[in-house]
Scaffold this motif. Structure first.
Motif, PDB file in Angstrom:
ATOM      1  N   LEU A 269       8.579 -58.552  69.692  1.00  0.00           N
ATOM      2  CA  LEU A 269       9.498 -59.415  68.950  1.00  0.00           C
ATOM      3  C   LEU A 269      10.440 -60.154  69.902  1.00  0.00           C
ATOM      4  O   LEU A 269      10.736 -61.338  69.713  1.00  0.00           O
ATOM      5  CB  LEU A 269      10.311 -58.577  67.950  1.00  0.00           C
ATOM      6  CG  LEU A 269       9.571 -58.082  66.707  1.00  0.00           C
ATOM      7  CD1 LEU A 269      10.446 -57.110  65.912  1.00  0.00           C
ATOM      8  CD2 LEU A 269       9.157 -59.256  65.815  1.00  0.00           C
ATOM      9  N   ASN A 270      10.878 -59.479  70.943  1.00  0.00           N
ATOM     10  CA  ASN A 270      11.734 -60.120  71.930  1.00  0.00           C
ATOM     11  C   ASN A 270      10.973 -61.179  72.722  1.00  0.00           C
ATOM     12  O   ASN A 270      11.522 -62.232  73.069  1.00  0.00           O
ATOM     13  CB  ASN A 270      12.321 -59.072  72.881  1.00  0.00           C
ATOM     14  CG  ASN A 270      13.369 -58.207  72.207  1.00  0.00           C
ATOM     15  OD1 ASN A 270      14.009 -58.627  71.251  1.00  0.00           O
ATOM     16  ND2 ASN A 270      13.544 -56.982  72.698  1.00  0.00           N
TER      17      ASN A 270
ATOM     18  N   ARG B  58      10.741 -64.207  70.473  1.00  0.00           N
ATOM     19  CA  ARG B  58      12.049 -64.854  70.416  1.00  0.00           C
ATOM     20  C   ARG B  58      12.376 -65.575  71.719  1.00  0.00           C
ATOM     21  O   ARG B  58      13.023 -66.613  71.728  1.00  0.00           O
ATOM     22  CB  ARG B  58      13.095 -63.788  70.114  1.00  0.00           C
ATOM     23  CG  ARG B  58      14.521 -64.260  70.151  1.00  0.00           C
ATOM     24  CD  ARG B  58      14.899 -65.013  68.922  1.00  0.00           C
ATOM     25  NE  ARG B  58      16.307 -65.317  68.925  1.00  0.00           N
ATOM     26  CZ  ARG B  58      16.825 -66.430  68.413  1.00  0.00           C
ATOM     27  NH1 ARG B  58      16.051 -67.331  67.860  1.00  0.00           N
ATOM     28  NH2 ARG B  58      18.126 -66.631  68.449  1.00  0.00           N
TER      29      ARG B  58
ATOM     30  N   ARG C  67      10.318 -67.126  73.534  1.00  0.00           N
ATOM     31  CA  ARG C  67       9.369 -68.240  73.689  1.00  0.00           C
ATOM     32  C   ARG C  67       8.311 -67.951  74.745  1.00  0.00           C
ATOM     33  O   ARG C  67       7.839 -68.840  75.458  1.00  0.00           O
ATOM     34  CB  ARG C  67      10.085 -69.539  74.042  1.00  0.00           C
ATOM     35  CG  ARG C  67      11.301 -69.873  73.215  1.00  0.00           C
ATOM     36  CD  ARG C  67      10.997 -69.997  71.741  1.00  0.00           C
ATOM     37  NE  ARG C  67      10.136 -71.143  71.451  1.00  0.00           N
ATOM     38  CZ  ARG C  67       9.738 -71.469  70.223  1.00  0.00           C
ATOM     39  NH1 ARG C  67      10.118 -70.718  69.175  1.00  0.00           N
ATOM     40  NH2 ARG C  67       8.962 -72.512  70.028  1.00  0.00           N
TER      41      ARG C  67
ATOM     42  N   ARG D 242       5.351 -68.714  65.464  1.00  0.00           N
ATOM     43  CA  ARG D 242       6.185 -67.616  65.923  1.00  0.00           C
ATOM     44  C   ARG D 242       6.944 -66.933  64.775  1.00  0.00           C
ATOM     45  O   ARG D 242       7.019 -65.697  64.711  1.00  0.00           O
ATOM     46  CB  ARG D 242       7.180 -68.125  66.976  1.00  0.00           C
ATOM     47  CG  ARG D 242       6.502 -68.570  68.263  1.00  0.00           C
ATOM     48  CD  ARG D 242       7.498 -69.118  69.267  1.00  0.00           C
ATOM     49  NE  ARG D 242       6.799 -69.649  70.423  1.00  0.00           N
ATOM     50  CZ  ARG D 242       6.452 -68.922  71.492  1.00  0.00           C
ATOM     51  NH1 ARG D 242       6.761 -67.638  71.545  1.00  0.00           N
ATOM     52  NH2 ARG D 242       5.809 -69.478  72.502  1.00  0.00           N
ATOM     53  N   ASP D 243       7.550 -67.718  63.890  1.00  0.00           N
ATOM     54  CA  ASP D 243       8.382 -67.116  62.847  1.00  0.00           C
ATOM     55  C   ASP D 243       7.563 -66.262  61.887  1.00  0.00           C
ATOM     56  O   ASP D 243       7.937 -65.127  61.569  1.00  0.00           O
ATOM     57  CB  ASP D 243       9.132 -68.208  62.074  1.00  0.00           C
ATOM     58  CG  ASP D 243      10.218 -68.867  62.904  1.00  0.00           C
ATOM     59  OD1 ASP D 243      10.641 -68.262  63.914  1.00  0.00           O
ATOM     60  OD2 ASP D 243      10.631 -69.981  62.558  1.00  0.00           O
TER      61      ASP D 243
ATOM     62  N   SER E  37       6.261 -63.133  63.577  1.00  0.00           N
ATOM     63  CA  SER E  37       7.327 -62.149  63.778  1.00  0.00           C
ATOM     64  C   SER E  37       7.556 -61.313  62.531  1.00  0.00           C
ATOM     65  O   SER E  37       7.749 -60.092  62.604  1.00  0.00           O
ATOM     66  CB  SER E  37       8.627 -62.849  64.169  1.00  0.00           C
ATOM     67  OG  SER E  37       8.530 -63.415  65.450  1.00  0.00           O
TER      68      SER E  37
ATOM     69  N   SER F 252       7.032 -57.345  62.190  1.00  0.00           N
ATOM     70  CA  SER F 252       8.172 -56.499  61.826  1.00  0.00           C
ATOM     71  C   SER F 252       7.814 -55.482  60.747  1.00  0.00           C
ATOM     72  O   SER F 252       8.435 -54.410  60.657  1.00  0.00           O
ATOM     73  CB  SER F 252       9.342 -57.369  61.350  1.00  0.00           C
ATOM     74  OG  SER F 252       9.791 -58.225  62.383  1.00  0.00           O
TER      75      SER F 252
ATOM     76  N   LYS G 143      14.302 -66.428  58.018  1.00  0.00           N
ATOM     77  CA  LYS G 143      15.473 -65.645  58.418  1.00  0.00           C
ATOM     78  C   LYS G 143      15.923 -64.716  57.291  1.00  0.00           C
ATOM     79  O   LYS G 143      16.259 -63.550  57.521  1.00  0.00           O
ATOM     80  CB  LYS G 143      16.617 -66.566  58.827  1.00  0.00           C
ATOM     81  CG  LYS G 143      16.399 -67.279  60.158  1.00  0.00           C
ATOM     82  CD  LYS G 143      17.630 -68.101  60.528  1.00  0.00           C
ATOM     83  CE  LYS G 143      17.442 -68.778  61.878  1.00  0.00           C
ATOM     84  NZ  LYS G 143      18.633 -69.588  62.257  1.00  0.00           N
TER      85      LYS G 143
ATOM     86  N   SER H  57      15.869 -58.962  69.899  1.00  0.00           N
ATOM     87  CA  SER H  57      16.593 -60.230  69.897  1.00  0.00           C
ATOM     88  C   SER H  57      16.329 -60.954  68.585  1.00  0.00           C
ATOM     89  O   SER H  57      15.193 -61.351  68.302  1.00  0.00           O
ATOM     90  CB  SER H  57      16.139 -61.099  71.078  1.00  0.00           C
ATOM     91  OG  SER H  57      16.758 -62.364  71.034  1.00  0.00           O
ATOM     92  N   LEU H  58      17.367 -61.096  67.794  1.00  0.00           N
ATOM     93  CA  LEU H  58      17.268 -61.800  66.521  1.00  0.00           C
ATOM     94  C   LEU H  58      18.236 -62.976  66.538  1.00  0.00           C
ATOM     95  O   LEU H  58      19.222 -62.971  67.286  1.00  0.00           O
ATOM     96  CB  LEU H  58      17.618 -60.856  65.362  1.00  0.00           C
ATOM     97  CG  LEU H  58      16.669 -59.682  65.114  1.00  0.00           C
ATOM     98  CD1 LEU H  58      17.260 -58.744  64.065  1.00  0.00           C
ATOM     99  CD2 LEU H  58      15.301 -60.171  64.687  1.00  0.00           C
ATOM    100  N   PRO H  59      18.008 -63.996  65.711  1.00  0.00           N
ATOM    101  CA  PRO H  59      18.951 -65.114  65.628  1.00  0.00           C
ATOM    102  C   PRO H  59      20.355 -64.619  65.309  1.00  0.00           C
ATOM    103  O   PRO H  59      20.540 -63.639  64.575  1.00  0.00           O
ATOM    104  CB  PRO H  59      18.380 -65.972  64.500  1.00  0.00           C
ATOM    105  CG  PRO H  59      16.921 -65.653  64.487  1.00  0.00           C
ATOM    106  CD  PRO H  59      16.829 -64.204  64.852  1.00  0.00           C
TER     107      PRO H  59
END
Length: 460
Positions: free
Chosen positions: A263-264, A267, A269, A316-317, A320, A324, A366, A392-394
């Motif tokens: 996930l990191n 995030r 890229r 990516r979104d 993810s 998760s 999100k 790492s999350l927004p």
């Protein structure tokens, strides 16, 4: 055989009922409902809407077998107990909100029950609930006092309509053994009886002519659940389901540290090829991830066979969020793990589907992640602040999870309130989000259906 039951059940003279408008005013005072007609207002309650809550029922395999749908436990107050008219207004509000939503089509193999007073069995809305999934649970309160013939007529009407029914018992009341023989379910309030009584009631009901299934309700703790399980109850419900009592960290086949690491990487890229290589080293995680991605819940037009393909197609979104889900993947989960898993998925889907409605932001991905991560501390038995350090999350996602005010936090508060069985909490949370009751109820039911399909896909 029914001597014991005859001592438990019975009827007492009815209390005086208030006038219809008085009943409506009292109900509005209990909770911010819009279901009851007010003086000078239109009386077409079919247009009214109130907030509907849910509570899970577990079977003996510790699986979710169904739900109770209600306007809120706090509405089952002494005021409702004493007023037949007030209780009827409450019941009509519940039926009005559920009848247009085709609840049964969203349940799959699960069932739903709706708790009504016997005075509400003549409702014109009941034909909408004539299907295999829905049961009407009748409360033998003071409103049914006096004339048992009226109860027999009402039950014959239910039978003619094809509506299944059961009885909810919360105190010793002799005199209704004949009605228990016709019931599909009998619910026993475990707080109203001692352990010996509970076991005796369960045995007697299972041995009766109709052999109804028996629910143990209001179970407070894991020990109480164990007692009811050993006593032979078929279904179980109550605060124990989400209690943290005697919990141990759940075992998972999934390497959660690797999930956080990937996930990191997403995030940060990282290149898709690098991400795919990292996942390739863990065949269990790769297999489970592809199984989720190809589930009916995601609606892919063609099957995805490899991680690089999934990254390219989903982006990516979306990748993810499906990755998760593996944080909730458990090896032989108990009832608490299953309920947490489904509740997290339901929260996530509810928040995603409400994106852009009312005052909520458009960022569906999100909102989904916020809903999913909101129960991860309970699942992993770690403080949420520690979990958030690993991934790492927004910033706005982290802020919402930490309770900082804002639209995303408001959306999370609404998703949590829907589980609270307190309609005033749901109404207040929905008001902050600029949403109406019918919007929230419809999306909540759709989210339950979606979560169930994803959980099922995860088992295959």
């Amino acid at each position: 055989m029914f001597k014991t039951i005859l001592r438990w059940l019975g009827l007492v003279p009815p209390a005086a009922a208030p006038l219809p408008q008085e009943a409506a005013a009292q109900l509005d005072a209990l909770a911010p409902l819009q279901s009851a007609p007010r003086a000078g207002a239109a009386t077409n309650t079919a247009r009214a809407a109130s907030f509907v809550c849910r509570e899970e029922l577990l079977d003996r395999g510790e699986q979710i077998a169904g739900y109770e749908f209600a306007l809120g436990r706090n509405l089952q107050s002494p005021m409702l107990e004493k007023s037949a008219k007030l209780r009827q207004v409450h019941d009509e509000a519940l039926l009005h909100n559920l009848s247009p939503l085709a609840v049964s089509s969203l349940l799959g193999d699960r069932f739903a029950f709706i708790r009504l007073s016997s005075a509400s069995l003549s409702s014109v809305l009941l034909p909408a609930f004539a299907n295999r999934n829905v049961l009407i649970m009748i409360t033998p309160e003071t409103a049914v006092a006096g004339d048992l013939a009226d109860v027999r007529v009402a039950l014959r009407r239910l039978q003619d309509l094809g509506v299944k029914h059961g009885w909810s018992l919360d105190r010793p009341l002799p005199g209704m053994a004949e009605f228990l023989e016709q019931a599909a379910l009998v619910e026993i309030d475990t707080t109203a009886f001692d352990g010996i009584q509970l076991k005796k009631m369960c045995v007697d009901l299972h041995a009766s002519k109709g052999k109804p299934r028996v629910i143990a309700s209001k179970i407070q703790s894991a020990d109480d659940f164990s007692l009811c399980y050993q006593s032979g109850f078929d279904y179980f419900m109550g605060p124990f389901v989400c209690s943290r009592e005697n919990w141990h960290p759940p075992k998972s086949e999934v390497n959660r540290l690797l999930v956080f690491e990937v996930l990191n990487m997403i995030r940060g890229r990282a290149d898709f090829g690098v991400i795919a290589d990292r996942l390739r080293n863990d065949p269990v995680l790769t297999y489970k991830l592809l199984r989720y991605i190809n589930s009916p819940g995601i609606g892919m037009l063609r099957r995805i066979e490899k991680i690089p393909q999934a990254l390219l197609i989903l982006g990516r979104d979306q990748f993810s969020r499906w990755l998760s889900l593996l944080l909730f993947d458990l090896n032989q989960p108990g009832y608490m793990g299953r309920v947490l898993n489904e509740n997290a998925l339901t929260r996530a889907r509810l928040m995603e589907r409400l994106a852009g409605q009312g005052g909520l932001p458009q960022e569906a991905d999100k909102l989904f992640m916020i809903g999913l991560f909101s129960l991860l501390d309970v699942m992993m038995k770690q403080p949420l602040v520690e979990i958030l350090k690993k991934v790492s999350l927004p910033d706005d996602v982290v802020s919402a999870l930490q309770g900082e005010p804002g639209p995303m936090c408001d959306a999370l508060a609404l998703a949590i309130a829907v589980e609270s069985k307190a309609p005033e909490e749901i109404a207040a949370a929905a008001l902050l989000c600029g949403l109406e009751a019918q919007q929230v109820t419809a999306v909540m039911l759709e989210a339950l259906d979606w979560a169930q399909s994803v959980v099922h896909a995860g088992k295959n």
